[in-house]
Design an enzyme around this catalytic site. Structure first.
Site, mmCIF file in Angstrom:
data_model
loop_
_atom_site.group_PDB
_atom_site.id
_atom_site.type_symbol
_atom_site.label_atom_id
_atom_site.label_comp_id
_atom_site.label_asym_id
_atom_site.label_seq_id
_atom_site.Cartn_x
_atom_site.Cartn_y
_atom_site.Cartn_z
ATOM 1 N N LYS A 109 0.816 -1.205 0.000
ATOM 2 C CA LYS A 109 0.000 0.000 0.000
ATOM 3 C C LYS A 109 0.855 1.263 0.000
ATOM 4 O O LYS A 109 0.541 2.229 -0.666
ATOM 5 C CB LYS A 109 -0.939 0.021 1.215
ATOM 6 N N LYS A 192 -9.061 -9.823 -9.940
ATOM 7 C CA LYS A 192 -10.291 -9.871 -9.156
ATOM 8 C C LYS A 192 -11.069 -8.564 -9.298
ATOM 9 O O LYS A 192 -10.482 -7.496 -9.478
ATOM 10 C CB LYS A 192 -10.011 -10.226 -7.689
ATOM 11 N N LYS A 195 -13.016 -2.159 -6.825
ATOM 12 C CA LYS A 195 -13.572 -0.827 -7.064
ATOM 13 C C LYS A 195 -12.598 0.080 -7.809
ATOM 14 O O LYS A 195 -12.997 1.085 -8.382
ATOM 15 C CB LYS A 195 -13.982 -0.192 -5.751
HETATM 16 P P1 ADP Z 1 -11.220 -3.820 2.360
HETATM 17 O O1 ADP Z 1 -10.085 -2.876 2.218
HETATM 18 O O2 ADP Z 1 -12.291 -3.402 3.303
HETATM 19 O O3 ADP Z 1 -10.795 -5.257 2.536
HETATM 20 P P2 ADP Z 1 -12.153 -4.623 -0.223
HETATM 21 O O4 ADP Z 1 -13.076 -3.876 -1.093
HETATM 22 O O5 ADP Z 1 -10.838 -5.037 -0.762
HETATM 23 O O6 ADP Z 1 -11.966 -3.684 0.980
HETATM 24 O O7 ADP Z 1 -12.845 -5.920 0.334
HETATM 25 C C1 ADP Z 1 -13.924 -6.002 1.225
HETATM 26 C C2 ADP Z 1 -14.298 -7.467 1.346
HETATM 27 O O8 ADP Z 1 -14.772 -7.963 0.110
HETATM 28 C C3 ADP Z 1 -13.132 -8.374 1.729
HETATM 29 O O9 ADP Z 1 -13.585 -9.383 2.609
HETATM 30 C C4 ADP Z 1 -12.688 -8.978 0.433
HETATM 31 O O10 ADP Z 1 -12.099 -10.242 0.581
HETATM 32 C C5 ADP Z 1 -14.003 -9.077 -0.331
HETATM 33 N N1 ADP Z 1 -13.772 -8.946 -1.773
HETATM 34 C C6 ADP Z 1 -13.326 -7.841 -2.414
HETATM 35 N N2 ADP Z 1 -13.249 -8.041 -3.741
HETATM 36 C C7 ADP Z 1 -13.650 -9.327 -3.955
HETATM 37 C C8 ADP Z 1 -13.787 -10.151 -5.135
HETATM 38 N N3 ADP Z 1 -13.524 -9.679 -6.347
HETATM 39 N N4 ADP Z 1 -14.244 -11.407 -4.979
HETATM 40 C C9 ADP Z 1 -14.540 -11.884 -3.761
HETATM 41 N N5 ADP Z 1 -14.433 -11.176 -2.621
HETATM 42 C C10 ADP Z 1 -13.990 -9.915 -2.700
#
Ligand code: ADP
Ligand code: NA
Length: 323
Positions: A109, A192, A195
């Site tokens: 990060k 994956k 956002k």
């Molecule tokens: P954070 O920084 O809060 O982890 P994320 O947006 O990366 O924010 O993820 C929030 C949750 O959603 C986490 O538990 C992550 O594993 C899940 N997640 C995010 N993107 C995916 C994806 N493409 N497929 C499955 N799970 C996801």
């Protein structure tokens, strides 16, 4: 069980929902679940205050809309429970500088950070995450791959506190959900869904028509057969996984149903399934946002219960430390 999500976007996306949040809904039946919108984690990078306030409420409204039930689980906002910050300080003092420096997520990060300001908060964020978990004596923590190292640190800190200060902190374990889907980007199915890539992400609060269009224009693979083969056909496999998760139909069922049909048929139907899911979801979210007093009541109740548990743990920690 403790789990948190950052209020860092205007909408949760399909990956968040199918990969994590839907499991939260299931788990509230079997666990004493604490679900937290972790706004303190969201200020480790530059942020806009009005936007943060808005996104925190949007996150809560979305969690309620997907089925998090404040009568069956504790739903709250991290900054409403000051014990998170208080325990963090103690944990930071138990964490070695070298130990914190080995956290790969900080390295990633901070390397990605565009501005030249990398905050100390970003560096010590794993201690805050440890506090989140330990305050509620969680033994099950649903974590993705990217959080495993932080959970390991949390376990070490709990054991360290217990052995040095005679504590009884619960050493948490990773909870690996049975059926969470990993959702890939619609335009680049090798990555994956996230956002940070606008083209390939379906945001739950986006205009349903736009989301339907994104599904219909998802990248697919050469060939024409609708089969689940993540290696050879990552695009179609991703669409099948989304379809299966949203509809409850198994992938073999879907494969049988689409035998002899084309990619276009699959996409068209999935787009409809998606619209049927997000339309009532968005109505529910609007309902919660239109009644700010009720949302405040829900959050006050959540914070009150969370505090009663967290204050108990903090008291034990303070006693052990010599405060
Ligand atoms: P954070 O920084 O809060 O982890 P994320 O947006 O990366 O924010 O993820 C929030 C949750 O959603 C986490 O538990 C992550 O594993 C899940 N997640 C995010 N993107 C995916 C994806 N493409 N497929 C499955 N799970 C996801
Ligand atoms: Na429960």
């Amino acid at each position: 069980m403790f789990s948190g999500i950052q209020p860092t976007a205007d909408s949760f996306h399909l990956g968040n929902y199918l990969g994590a949040l839907r499991e939260w809904v299931v788990m509230q039946d079997d666990y004493d679940a604490f679900y937290c919108v972790v706004d303190q984690h969201a200020i480790t990078i530059a942020h806009d205050p009005a936007e943060l306030r808005e996104r925190t409420r949007l996150s809560v409204a979305q969690l309620l809309a997907i089925g998090i039930d404040p009568d069956r689980s504790t739903l709250f906002v991290q900054s409403h429970v000051p014990e998170h910050a208080q325990l963090t300080w103690v944990l930071e003092c138990l964490t070695g500088f070298g130990e914190a420096s080995r956290m790969t997520q900080f390295k990633d990060k901070s390397a990605r950070q565009e501005e030249d300001h990398v905050s100390v908060g970003l560096f010590t964020y794993p201690a805050l995450m440890a506090a989140d978990i330990l305050l509620y004596r969680a033994d099950a923590v649903p974590v993705g791959e990217d959080q495993r190292q932080h959970l390991e640190l949390t376990r070490n800190l709990a054991q360290r506190f217990n052995s040095r200060f005679g504590g009884t902190l619960t050493v948490p374990a990773a909870h690996i959900p049975k059926e969470t889907a990993k959702i890939q980007d619609l335009q680049d199915p090798s990555a994956k869904m996230s956002k940070s890539v606008p083209g390939g992400v379906v945001e739950l609060l986006d205009e349903p028509k736009r989301s339907a269009k994104k599904i219909r224009s998802a990248v697919t693979d050469t060939g024409r057969e609708i089969v689940h083969d993540p290696e050879g056909k990552p695009g179609i496999s991703n669409l099948l996984a989304i379809y299966s998760s949203l509809s409850g139909r198994t992938i073999p069922e879907l494969q049988a149903a689409y035998e002899g049909k084309g990619y276009g048929d699959l996409k068209k139907d999935l787009a409809e399934v998606l619209v049927d899911f997000v339309t009532p979801f968005q109505e529910e979210v609007r309902g919660y946002l239109d009644d700010p007093a009720e949302l405040d009541r829900v959050l006050a109740r959540g914070a009150e219960h969370a505090r009663s548990v967290a204050a108990d743990t903090l008291r034990e920690v303070y006693d052990g430390i010599g405060f």
